[in-house]
Design a protein around this motif. Structure first.
Motif, PDB file in Angstrom:
ATOM      1  N   PHE A 294      64.318  58.683  51.140  1.00 54.64           N
ATOM      2  CA  PHE A 294      65.026  57.391  51.136  1.00 54.64           C
ATOM      3  C   PHE A 294      64.887  56.777  52.507  1.00 54.64           C
ATOM      4  N   ALA A 295      64.950  55.450  52.534  1.00 48.70           N
ATOM      5  CA  ALA A 295      64.577  54.786  53.773  1.00 48.70           C
ATOM      6  C   ALA A 295      65.189  53.405  53.889  1.00 48.70           C
ATOM      7  N   SER A 296      65.174  52.924  55.124  1.00 49.26           N
ATOM      8  CA  SER A 296      65.634  51.567  55.376  1.00 49.26           C
ATOM      9  C   SER A 296      64.453  50.602  55.315  1.00 49.26           C
ATOM     10  N   GLU A 297      63.320  51.112  54.829  1.00 49.70           N
ATOM     11  CA  GLU A 297      62.136  50.268  54.685  1.00 49.70           C
ATOM     12  C   GLU A 297      61.499  50.591  53.342  1.00 49.70           C
ATOM     13  N   ASP A 298      60.496  49.817  53.026  1.00 46.74           N
ATOM     14  CA  ASP A 298      59.803  50.005  51.748  1.00 46.74           C
ATOM     15  C   ASP A 298      59.072  51.347  51.752  1.00 46.74           C
ATOM     16  N   ILE A 299      59.362  52.200  50.802  1.00 50.91           N
ATOM     17  CA  ILE A 299      58.605  53.443  50.697  1.00 50.91           C
ATOM     18  C   ILE A 299      58.059  53.576  49.283  1.00 50.91           C
ATOM     19  N   THR A 300      57.043  54.383  49.151  1.00 50.73           N
ATOM     20  CA  THR A 300      56.364  54.434  47.857  1.00 50.73           C
ATOM     21  C   THR A 300      56.157  55.845  47.337  1.00 50.73           C
ATOM     22  N   THR A 301      56.533  56.855  48.123  1.00 46.52           N
ATOM     23  CA  THR A 301      56.346  58.234  47.641  1.00 46.52           C
ATOM     24  C   THR A 301      57.606  59.045  47.941  1.00 46.52           C
ATOM     25  N   PRO A 302      57.738  60.187  47.287  1.00 43.21           N
ATOM     26  CA  PRO A 302      58.891  61.058  47.582  1.00 43.21           C
ATOM     27  C   PRO A 302      58.719  61.813  48.896  1.00 43.21           C
ATOM     28  N   GLY A 303      57.666  61.547  49.630  1.00 43.16           N
ATOM     29  CA  GLY A 303      57.471  62.185  50.939  1.00 43.16           C
ATOM     30  C   GLY A 303      56.645  63.447  50.817  1.00 43.16           C
ATOM     31  N   ASP A 304      55.850  63.712  51.845  1.00 45.69           N
ATOM     32  CA  ASP A 304      54.996  64.900  51.821  1.00 45.69           C
ATOM     33  C   ASP A 304      55.794  66.143  52.188  1.00 45.69           C
ATOM     34  N   HIS A 305      56.496  66.066  53.326  1.00 44.52           N
ATOM     35  CA  HIS A 305      57.182  67.246  53.854  1.00 44.52           C
ATOM     36  C   HIS A 305      58.652  66.942  54.100  1.00 44.52           C
TER      37      HIS A 305
ATOM     38  N   GLY B  47      77.324  68.491  64.326  1.00 39.92           N
ATOM     39  CA  GLY B  47      77.767  67.585  65.372  1.00 39.92           C
ATOM     40  C   GLY B  47      77.442  66.139  65.059  1.00 39.92           C
ATOM     41  N   THR B  48      76.482  65.935  64.200  1.00 41.25           N
ATOM     42  CA  THR B  48      75.967  64.584  64.018  1.00 41.25           C
ATOM     43  C   THR B  48      75.793  64.289  62.544  1.00 41.25           C
ATOM     44  N   SER B  49      76.083  63.059  62.176  1.00 43.52           N
ATOM     45  CA  SER B  49      75.668  62.611  60.852  1.00 43.52           C
ATOM     46  C   SER B  49      74.691  61.457  61.052  1.00 43.52           C
ATOM     47  N   TYR B  50      74.045  61.083  59.959  1.00 49.51           N
ATOM     48  CA  TYR B  50      72.959  60.112  60.088  1.00 49.51           C
ATOM     49  C   TYR B  50      73.215  58.902  59.212  1.00 49.51           C
ATOM     50  N   ARG B  51      72.709  57.805  59.680  1.00 50.42           N
ATOM     51  CA  ARG B  51      72.879  56.583  58.921  1.00 50.42           C
ATOM     52  C   ARG B  51      71.484  56.060  58.613  1.00 50.42           C
ATOM     53  N   VAL B  52      71.243  55.789  57.350  1.00 52.11           N
ATOM     54  CA  VAL B  52      69.978  55.169  56.968  1.00 52.11           C
ATOM     55  C   VAL B  52      70.340  53.814  56.366  1.00 52.11           C
ATOM     56  N   PRO B  53      70.129  52.750  57.124  1.00 52.29           N
ATOM     57  CA  PRO B  53      70.585  51.442  56.649  1.00 52.29           C
ATOM     58  C   PRO B  53      69.819  51.021  55.391  1.00 52.29           C
ATOM     59  N   PRO B  54      70.403  50.073  54.649  1.00 53.79           N
ATOM     60  CA  PRO B  54      69.732  49.587  53.439  1.00 53.79           C
ATOM     61  C   PRO B  54      68.350  49.034  53.755  1.00 53.79           C
ATOM     62  N   ALA B  55      67.473  49.132  52.806  1.00 51.38           N
ATOM     63  CA  ALA B  55      66.122  48.592  52.969  1.00 51.38           C
ATOM     64  C   ALA B  55      66.123  47.137  52.531  1.00 51.38           C
ATOM     65  N   PRO B  56      65.320  46.326  53.201  1.00 55.97           N
ATOM     66  CA  PRO B  56      65.226  44.941  52.729  1.00 55.97           C
ATOM     67  C   PRO B  56      64.612  44.935  51.340  1.00 55.97           C
ATOM     68  N   ALA B  57      65.133  44.094  50.495  1.00 56.96           N
ATOM     69  CA  ALA B  57      64.596  44.024  49.135  1.00 56.96           C
ATOM     70  C   ALA B  57      64.759  42.612  48.639  1.00 56.96           C
ATOM     71  N   GLU B  58      63.939  42.274  47.662  1.00 57.92           N
ATOM     72  CA  GLU B  58      64.049  40.950  47.053  1.00 57.92           C
ATOM     73  C   GLU B  58      65.426  40.798  46.443  1.00 57.92           C
TER      74      GLU B  58
END
Lengths: 344, 612
Positions: free
Chosen positions: B68-79, B218-229
């Motif tokens: 999941f990403a804050s940008e356009d992605i097209t695959t479930p990721g390699d690793h 110690g840390t959590s992460y934030r992945v902002p929404p991706a731009p979308a139409e």
């Protein structure tokens, strides 16, 4: 789609055999039993009062498969053994149509055996006519799944070692709701059986002993020809004692409870079996086995006729109930089902 | 204590556990929360064929990967950047795929001697240095879950069952996923089973709170929404999209949908989805075998319904006979092949795209038919409509190819306006077409024949598998057979007039290498091309949606590039077609491991081809 209309529709004037006869040259071998069956079916159909526009014939491969081309109804000549599958699609999609399947012993019991038994157990609203000539005719004379053991054919020069199917017993085992047998050259009997099959709600299985005069001539002579036929035909009639051979012999309950062929004179009347098409399937099953081959006393007529929900109707009912409960399907609502979010 | 929140652009998480641990469900729920948050995402479920493989073994591991990403992605990721391993077997099976230095969260309670042995570990990997270089979090998930639900009076076994919700809660906290989406779902799912509901909620919250309160994290992460139409979105799997697409085709054509199918992995999902949609008038029939399923669908088509059958490769073998009949009957019918690894039973739950040539040619005689291939989970919706549209408009069976990966994976999907969907006009024959006569094989401008359904007054006709002449009569005439063979081929070829041209993505117009794909490699190809372009290099991409006929400009496109690279999850089937059809020396790139091609692998291959 509505249920089968109670009143015949689309019929203007009186129907005749001609209305069901396609303008095509019939190309079975001269003398083939199929001619008689075709003529009987074409002559019988007008009495249903159903327009040929609402009738569909579906067939498979083999000599019987050509039947659809000779009927001036809607027709599909399908693939080997698959006619019951095609017909299941047609009859289930359109309960308003009258769907007939024409098949043979090779088509229906060998390559298509699976579809046949499943159409019967589902009780799809189709009428299945199985032309049994105990041989492969179109492929020129190999033994079929109804050929007797020891049958010498091109593919069994030393005699067949296969045990044959008893089509009636098979249909009963598949929980068919209507099971009958008739003979190609007995127009009156066949018409009566067709009438009962047509009136049956659900799957009707009719085995028709059919003479292949080229590759298996005379297979049924001891049953279908005079004078032997008179001695061997056991004509089943619902509610009547099973007596045959001009009243001389009967089907009776033997000492061990099994059915036996007995002389009427020496049989106590309460031992003579009274035919009951609605009764236990075991009676019909036993009647299917009065002989191993149609060369000895053999039952013809309706073996069994019982009611069970009709497949297409049951499916339609589920659709109706779901629509009542959930309302008619709304595509926009379906597309929006589950979690949604809006991007502005 | 306020914990640090770091921003990430994209994250790949892999949930792995025993096949009975509920990892698919965990992944699915995490996906939904992620979708609602507005991230772009792609998922990859990866599970064994056995329903309950022996517990604790490596071959019984079930995994679910999401990028999941804050940008356009097209695959479930390699690793994966993060691996959640519920037991030693999961760690063993998945560790190799995790990026170096990645995060590993293990259920520490499961790392007991017996489980280590089942996973064939001779020493405990948590302690023997196996995980050096990774960031490892050892969380006693089972025992905390049991404690969290202890007041509910469940047996220990029942209590332990909720540990997947603990894991979900924990990872939800780590990546700031909204909790209400999961809680609402639990309410819907288990609302009528209060004890199960309470246990799942307690475990989920325990996981979430564990992250928030313990010092382990110690840390959590934030992945902002991706731009979308702009639009309304939902998450959709390929299987659901396909089911909805078929229903949409039914609604937009006015033809009742009749779906006949025999259970087979991975196509059964479609039967399940459609059988729930009875209020759309959908008829579903679980046939006695694959052959019957095809025959029943074709019978329904003859009777005027939208006849559809679905299967996977082994079922396609059996349906070939009926498809051949449909080719000759020239009736609309759609055959869906959710491809899996073959031959024979192969690897039933693993993906492959090796039925392309079969779809095109897998019947005896000259029996051409159109083939459409879906290319993303969301596109399965459009592909279903497109297959039905072509089938009805051109009176032909159509094969629609999907695959295990497309079917199981999911992505955010912008919900289309119903009014924007194509209208499919059945154009049933209603009267004679040759004076007072009705000729069932008289053709229209598309070379398609009339569809006259039984019950139509006066249009009685008899059709079948035997060769016909143009009037519909049986013919054994040689020249007639040749004419009819050419006509059937021309009819299918003519569909090229009715489909859009092949689009090429060549941003600067200076690429010398074209990457041509079909089916589910779409996402990988886009991702790989993006990486290549980020290096300042040029590469063009194009994706074939129609595999037969090809779009008219296909030859022009493939001849315009110095090199054409065709990545496929088979041994080069499209490459063979392109070479044969256009005499272009296409270069194949194959991966046949039951998994999608990774973007990184393809990127390397593109770079190699560029340099060669």
């Amino acid at each position: 789609m509505s249920d089968r209309p109670a009143e015949p529709d689309g019929v203007v004037g009186t129907l005749t055999k001609k209305d069901f006869t396609a303008d095509r040259e019939v190309r079975w071998c001269p003398g083939c039993g199929d001619y008689a069956i075709l003529a009987t079916v074409q002559s019988f159909l007008p009495e249903l009062g159903v327009s040929p526009d609402r009738i569909v014939f579906v067939s498979g491969i083999g000599c019987s498969g050509r039947f659809t081309y000779y009927m001036d109804t809607y027709g599909v000549h399908g693939i080997h053994g698959r006619a019951p599958a095609l017909a299941t699609g047609i009859a289930t999609a359109r309960p308003d149509l009258h769907v007939w399947v024409v098949t043979g012993d090779g088509d229906g019991l060998s390559i298509g055996g699976n579809h046949l038994i499943h159409a019967l157990r589902r009780n799809v609203n189709i009428k299945i006519l199985l032309f049994n000539n105990q041989i492969y005719g179109l492929t020129k004379g190999q033994y079929s799944p109804t050929s007797e053991e020891g049958k010498v054919t091109k593919s069994t020069p030393f005699g067949s070692v296969d045990h044959p199917f008893n089509p009636i017993a098979l249909a009963l085992g598949a929980e068919a709701t209507f099971v009958a047998r008739t003979i190609d050259n007995d127009r009156q009997h066949m018409t009566q059986v067709l009438r009962q099959a047509a009136a049956h709600r659900g799957a009707a299985f009719v085995e028709i002993y059919q003479n292949c005069n080229v590759f298996n001539d005379g297979a049924f002579d001891l049953l279908r020809e005079k004078p032997q036929g008179i001695h061997n035909q056991i004509r089943l009639e619902h509610g009547k004692p099973i007596v045959f051979d001009e009243g001389r012999r009967c089907v009776a309950v033997g000492d061990n409870g099994r059915l036996v062929i007995a002389d009427v004179e020496t049989t106590p009347p309460d031992r003579i079996v009274v035919h009951d098409v609605h009764g236990r399937p075991s009676l019909a099953f036993a009647l299917a086995h009065t002989s191993d081959r149609p060369t000895e006393p053999t039952c013809i007529g309706v073996f069994r006729e019982v009611e069970r929900p009709v497949y297409g109707e049951a499916m339609d009912r589920q659709i109706e109930l779901a629509t009542q409960r959930l309302g008619p399907g709304d595509l926009d609502q379906l597309l929006h089902s589950g979690d949604t979010w809006v991007v502005r | 204590m306020t914990k640090a929140v770091e921003e990430r652009q994209r994250v790949v998480i892999r949930f792995a556990g025993d096949s009975g641990d509920g990892m698919q469900l965990t992944g699915d729920r995490f996906t939904n929360a992620t979708a609602v948050l507005g991230n772009d995402l792609a998922t990859l479920p990866d599970f064994p064929a056995e329903i309950r493989a022996p517990a604790g073994t490596v071959h019984g591991v079930s995994a679910f990967q999401i990028q999941f990403a804050s940008e356009d992605i097209t695959t479930p990721g390699d690793h994966p950047n993060v691996l959640v391993a519920m037991n030693p077997a999961a760690l063993k099976a998945e560790l190799d795929s995790v990026e170096k230095g990645g995060t590993i969260i293990v259920n520490e309670d499961a790392f007991i001697q017996r489980n280590l042995e089942k996973a064939h570990y001779t020493s405990n990997p948590l302690e023997d240095g196996t995980l050096d270089g990774y960031q490892v979090y050892r969380v006693p998930m089972t025992s905390i879950t049991v404690r969290a639900v202890e007041e509910l009076g469940l047996s220990r076994k029942e209590a332990e069952r909720s540990k997947n919700m603990f894991a979900l809660g924990l990872v939800s906290w780590m990546y700031g996923r909204p909790t209400d989406v999961t809680l609402n779902w639990l309410q819907k799912k288990f609302g009528d089973k209060p004890q199960v509901y309470d246990a799942n909620v307690a475990a989920f919250k325990a996981g979430y709170n564990f992250g928030e309160t313990t010092e382990l994290f110690g840390t959590s992460y934030r992945v902002p929404p991706a731009p979308a139409e702009p639009g309304t979105y939902r998450n959709v799997s390929g299987a659901s999209a396909l089911a909805m697409g078929l229903v949409a085709a039914s609604v937009r054509s006015g033809l009742p949908l009749f779906y006949a199918s025999y259970p087979i992995t991975p196509a059964s999902e479609l039967l399940h989805e459609l059988s729930r949609l009875k209020n759309f008038g959908v008829r579903t029939l679980q046939a006695e075998d694959e052959i019957a399923a095809a025959g029943i669908a074709l019978g329904a088509s003859f009777a005027g319904h939208l006849g559809v059958t679905g299967t996977s490769g082994p079922g396609m073998d059996l349906k070939a006979e009926t498809i051949g009949l449909a080719v000759v009957l020239e009736l609309p019918m759609v055959i869906i092949d959710v491809q899996r690894a073959g031959p024979s039973t192969g690897m039933p739950t693993k993906t492959e795209a090796s039925d392309l040539l079969m779809a095109l040619f897998g019947r005896h005689g000259e029996s051409p038919m159109p083939v459409v291939a879906a290319y993303t989970p969301g596109n399965c919706f459009d592909a279903a409509i497109e297959a039905c549209r072509i089938a009805v408009a051109h009176r032909t069976p159509v094969v629609l190819l999907s695959d295990t990966f497309l079917s199981n994976s999911s992505e955010p999907w912008r919900i289309p306006e119903v009014d924007s969907l194509p209208v499919i006009d059945p154009r049933f024959a209603t009267g004679p077409n040759a004076g007072t006569e009705f000729l069932p094989y008289l053709r229209d401008e598309n070379l398609a024949r009339p569809w006259a359904v039984p019950g139509t007054p006066g249009l009685r006709h008899q059709i079948g598998g035997l060769e016909k002449d143009e009037s519909g009569s049986i013919s054994y005439d040689g020249p007639n057979h040749e004419r009819m063979t050419h006509l059937r081929a021309a009819k299918v070829a003519k569909i090229a007039d009715d489909i859009p041209p092949l689009e090429v993505d060549d941003p600067d117009g200076s690429a010398e290498v074209l990457v041509l794909g079909w089916g589910s490699t779409y996402g990988t190809i886009r991702a790989a091309a993006r990486c290549v372009r980020e290096r300042g290099l040029s590469v063009a991409t194009a994706h074939l949606y129609h595999l037969n006929p090809f779009p008219k400009n296909t030859g022009e496109v493939v001849r315009a590039y110095r090199k054409v690279l065709i990545p496929e999850m088979n041994m080069g089937q499209l490459a063979m077609l392109i070479r044969a059809r256009y005499l272009v020396d296409a270069i194949g790139y194959s991966k046949i491991q039951g998994l999608p091609i990774f973007a990184g692998e393809l990127e390397d291959r593109i770079l190699e081809v560029m340099q060669a």
